[in-house]
Design a protein around this motif. Structure first.
Motif, PDB file in Angstrom:
ATOM      1  N   MET A   1       0.828  -1.209  -0.059  1.00  0.00           N
ATOM      2  CA  MET A   1       0.032   0.033   0.004  1.00  0.00           C
ATOM      3  C   MET A   1       0.913   1.349   0.047  1.00  0.00           C
ATOM      4  SD  MET A   1      -3.168   0.871   2.542  1.00  0.00           S
ATOM      5  CE  MET A   1      -4.377   0.194   1.314  1.00  0.00           C
ATOM      6  N   VAL A   2       2.114   1.274   0.816  1.00  0.00           N
ATOM      7  CA  VAL A   2       3.011   2.393   0.700  1.00  0.00           C
ATOM      8  C   VAL A   2       4.294   1.645   0.341  1.00  0.00           C
ATOM      9  CG1 VAL A   2       4.025   4.046   2.002  1.00  0.00           C
ATOM     10  CG2 VAL A   2       1.840   3.719   2.215  1.00  0.00           C
ATOM     11  N   LYS A   3       4.849   2.397  -0.601  1.00  0.00           N
ATOM     12  CA  LYS A   3       6.262   1.855  -1.261  1.00  0.00           C
ATOM     13  C   LYS A   3       7.138   2.972  -1.157  1.00  0.00           C
ATOM     14  CE  LYS A   3       4.409  -1.926  -4.072  1.00  0.00           C
ATOM     15  NZ  LYS A   3       4.448  -2.605  -5.181  1.00  0.00           N
ATOM     16  N   VAL A   4       8.509   2.609  -0.531  1.00  0.00           N
ATOM     17  CA  VAL A   4       9.569   3.566  -0.517  1.00  0.00           C
ATOM     18  C   VAL A   4      10.541   3.134  -1.426  1.00  0.00           C
ATOM     19  CG1 VAL A   4      10.926   5.115   0.947  1.00  0.00           C
ATOM     20  CG2 VAL A   4       8.741   4.532   1.814  1.00  0.00           C
ATOM     21  N   ARG A   5      11.001   3.824  -2.298  1.00  0.00           N
ATOM     22  CA  ARG A   5      12.154   3.174  -3.034  1.00  0.00           C
ATOM     23  C   ARG A   5      13.310   4.164  -3.160  1.00  0.00           C
ATOM     24  NH1 ARG A   5      10.201  -0.612  -2.175  1.00  0.00           N
ATOM     25  NH2 ARG A   5       8.970  -2.336  -3.633  1.00  0.00           N
ATOM     26  N   ASN A   6      14.541   3.708  -2.679  1.00  0.00           N
ATOM     27  CA  ASN A   6      15.819   4.215  -2.620  1.00  0.00           C
ATOM     28  C   ASN A   6      15.761   5.817  -2.270  1.00  0.00           C
ATOM     29  OD1 ASN A   6      18.597   3.877  -3.340  1.00  0.00           O
ATOM     30  ND2 ASN A   6      18.717   4.629  -5.192  1.00  0.00           N
ATOM     31  N   LEU A   7      15.211   5.951  -1.002  1.00  0.00           N
ATOM     32  CA  LEU A   7      14.768   7.481  -0.432  1.00  0.00           C
ATOM     33  C   LEU A   7      16.123   7.989   0.117  1.00  0.00           C
ATOM     34  CD1 LEU A   7      12.225   9.237  -0.783  1.00  0.00           C
ATOM     35  CD2 LEU A   7      11.972   8.558   1.766  1.00  0.00           C
ATOM     36  N   TYR A   8      16.528   9.212  -0.327  1.00  0.00           N
ATOM     37  CA  TYR A   8      17.595   9.987   0.296  1.00  0.00           C
ATOM     38  C   TYR A   8      16.972  11.192   0.657  1.00  0.00           C
ATOM     39  CZ  TYR A   8      21.131   6.531  -1.367  1.00  0.00           C
ATOM     40  OH  TYR A   8      21.894   5.335  -1.510  1.00  0.00           O
ATOM     41  N   LYS A   9      17.374  11.787   1.853  1.00  0.00           N
ATOM     42  CA  LYS A   9      17.288  13.236   2.298  1.00  0.00           C
ATOM     43  C   LYS A   9      18.322  13.781   2.666  1.00  0.00           C
ATOM     44  CE  LYS A   9      15.134  17.082   2.794  1.00  0.00           C
ATOM     45  NZ  LYS A   9      14.814  17.874   1.927  1.00  0.00           N
ATOM     46  N   ARG A  10      18.757  14.967   2.354  1.00  0.00           N
ATOM     47  CA  ARG A  10      19.835  15.872   2.852  1.00  0.00           C
ATOM     48  C   ARG A  10      19.312  17.191   3.321  1.00  0.00           C
ATOM     49  NH1 ARG A  10      21.806  13.340  -1.799  1.00  0.00           N
ATOM     50  NH2 ARG A  10      23.740  11.955  -1.532  1.00  0.00           N
ATOM     51  N   GLY A  19      19.117   5.978   1.228  1.00  0.00           N
ATOM     52  CA  GLY A  19      18.798   4.810   0.514  1.00  0.00           C
ATOM     53  C   GLY A  19      17.706   3.700   1.194  1.00  0.00           C
ATOM     54  N   ILE A  20      16.578   4.429   1.657  1.00  0.00           N
ATOM     55  CA  ILE A  20      15.562   3.652   2.536  1.00  0.00           C
ATOM     56  C   ILE A  20      14.757   2.919   1.240  1.00  0.00           C
ATOM     57  CG2 ILE A  20      13.467   3.588   3.795  1.00  0.00           C
ATOM     58  CD1 ILE A  20      16.165   4.310   5.401  1.00  0.00           C
ATOM     59  N   ASN A  21      14.561   1.735   1.573  1.00  0.00           N
ATOM     60  CA  ASN A  21      13.749   0.920   0.903  1.00  0.00           C
ATOM     61  C   ASN A  21      12.723   0.112   1.758  1.00  0.00           C
ATOM     62  OD1 ASN A  21      14.520   0.771  -2.265  1.00  0.00           O
ATOM     63  ND2 ASN A  21      16.311   0.602  -1.270  1.00  0.00           N
ATOM     64  N   LEU A  22      11.485   0.253   1.462  1.00  0.00           N
ATOM     65  CA  LEU A  22      10.530  -0.253   2.450  1.00  0.00           C
ATOM     66  C   LEU A  22       9.057  -0.305   1.877  1.00  0.00           C
ATOM     67  CD1 LEU A  22       9.893  -0.455   5.598  1.00  0.00           C
ATOM     68  CD2 LEU A  22       9.367   1.995   5.595  1.00  0.00           C
ATOM     69  N   GLU A  23       8.197  -1.388   2.466  1.00  0.00           N
ATOM     70  CA  GLU A  23       6.864  -1.399   1.915  1.00  0.00           C
ATOM     71  C   GLU A  23       6.021  -1.783   2.973  1.00  0.00           C
ATOM     72  OE1 GLU A  23       5.774  -4.208  -1.206  1.00  0.00           O
ATOM     73  OE2 GLU A  23       7.499  -3.870  -2.256  1.00  0.00           O
ATOM     74  N   LEU A  24       5.260  -0.889   3.375  1.00  0.00           N
ATOM     75  CA  LEU A  24       4.135  -0.908   4.475  1.00  0.00           C
ATOM     76  C   LEU A  24       2.885  -1.625   3.941  1.00  0.00           C
ATOM     77  CD1 LEU A  24       4.941   2.561   6.023  1.00  0.00           C
ATOM     78  CD2 LEU A  24       5.877   0.335   6.602  1.00  0.00           C
ATOM     79  N   GLN A  25       2.559  -2.523   4.365  1.00  0.00           N
ATOM     80  CA  GLN A  25       1.309  -3.494   3.976  1.00  0.00           C
ATOM     81  C   GLN A  25      -0.112  -3.147   4.802  1.00  0.00           C
ATOM     82  OE1 GLN A  25       1.536  -4.982   1.364  1.00  0.00           O
ATOM     83  NE2 GLN A  25       3.527  -5.045   1.201  1.00  0.00           N
TER      84      GLN A  25
END
Length: 239
Positions: A1-10, A19-25
């Motif tokens: 339902m929520v997917k995070v792909r290769n997330l960077y924040k500076r 580089g966050i990779n995550l799936e929330l079901q």
């Protein structure tokens, strides 16, 4: 339902997410945990659209959230400290938000929460005259009465008495049973152990460990989640 792909924040030279990779079901309560500065708040605010990532993608129900705000109608957000117009009464605030956000409004849920939180006596009181615990109840009411598909709850039981806290935790579990997605943060590990199905533990902007509450406790060799998380943090400090 929520997917995070290769997330960077500076923020300037400081890299908060790496580089966050995550799936929330849906159908689960997921707790995002980590010490101060681990990136959990930035991650949640990125999903909510309150922080713009440096790079990477976030999808909510298949919608890429970058420059697209329509997905927010699926989300209920309960911040740790909600800020409401102080000059409004509780009733005026509820009516105003109901007029603005008509989609999903469920009067049955609203009435149940008002009854269980004993908010009827506060409807004509101004927000500025409410205690912190009562404001927290109003915040929960506003979050749940629109019956969203996705919940983000930041320290939801802070300031609540034991009876109200127990009701809210039951309400949270009920949403996962209704196939909703619930994401929460809490510093109270007994609370997380009680309501959460999955843990995402962040450390220095990266996912350090994920798994079910049962798996994390078992693999740690400890007897409860609080001690398991303490062992995780101790290992990270000694690494």
């Amino acid at each position: 339902m929520v997917k995070v792909r290769n997330l960077y924040k500076r923020f300037g030279k400081f890299e908060v997410l790496k580089g966050i990779n995550l799936e929330l079901q849906k159908g689960k309560v997921t707790a995002i945990l980590g010490p101060n500065g681990s990136g959990k708040t930035t991650l949640i605010k990125s999903i909510l659209g309150l922080v713009i990532p440096t790079s990477g993608d976030i999808y909510v129900k298949g919608i890429n959230v970058r420059k697209n705000w329509d997905y927010r109608k699926f989300i209920g957000y309960m911040p740790q400290l909600a800020v409401f117009p102080e000059n409004l009464t509780v009733k005026e605030l509820i009516n105003m938000l109901s007029d603005i956000r008509k989609e999903g409004y469920n009067p049955n849920i609203k009435e149940e929460i008002i009854e269980r939180f004993k908010l009827s006596d506060y409807m004509e009181k101004k927000i500025k005259n409410l205690s912190g615990g009562t404001k927290q109840k109003v915040s929960a009411l506003i979050t749940f009465m629109f019956d969203p598909e996705i919940y983000f709850l930041d320290e939801p039981t802070v300031g609540l008495d034991p009876v109200s806290s127990s009701f809210l935790k039951d309400l949270i579990k009920k949403q996962s049973e209704r196939n909703r997605l619930v994401v929460l943060t809490s510093h109270i590990m007994s609370e997380v152990e009680e309501v959460a199905d999955e843990i995402v533990f962040l450390l220095e902007g990266s996912i350090y460990i994920t798994g079910s509450v049962e798996e994390i406790i078992k693999n740690s060799g400890e007897k409860n989640l609080e001690r398991a998380i303490a062992k995780l943090m101790e290992k990270s400090y000694n690494a």
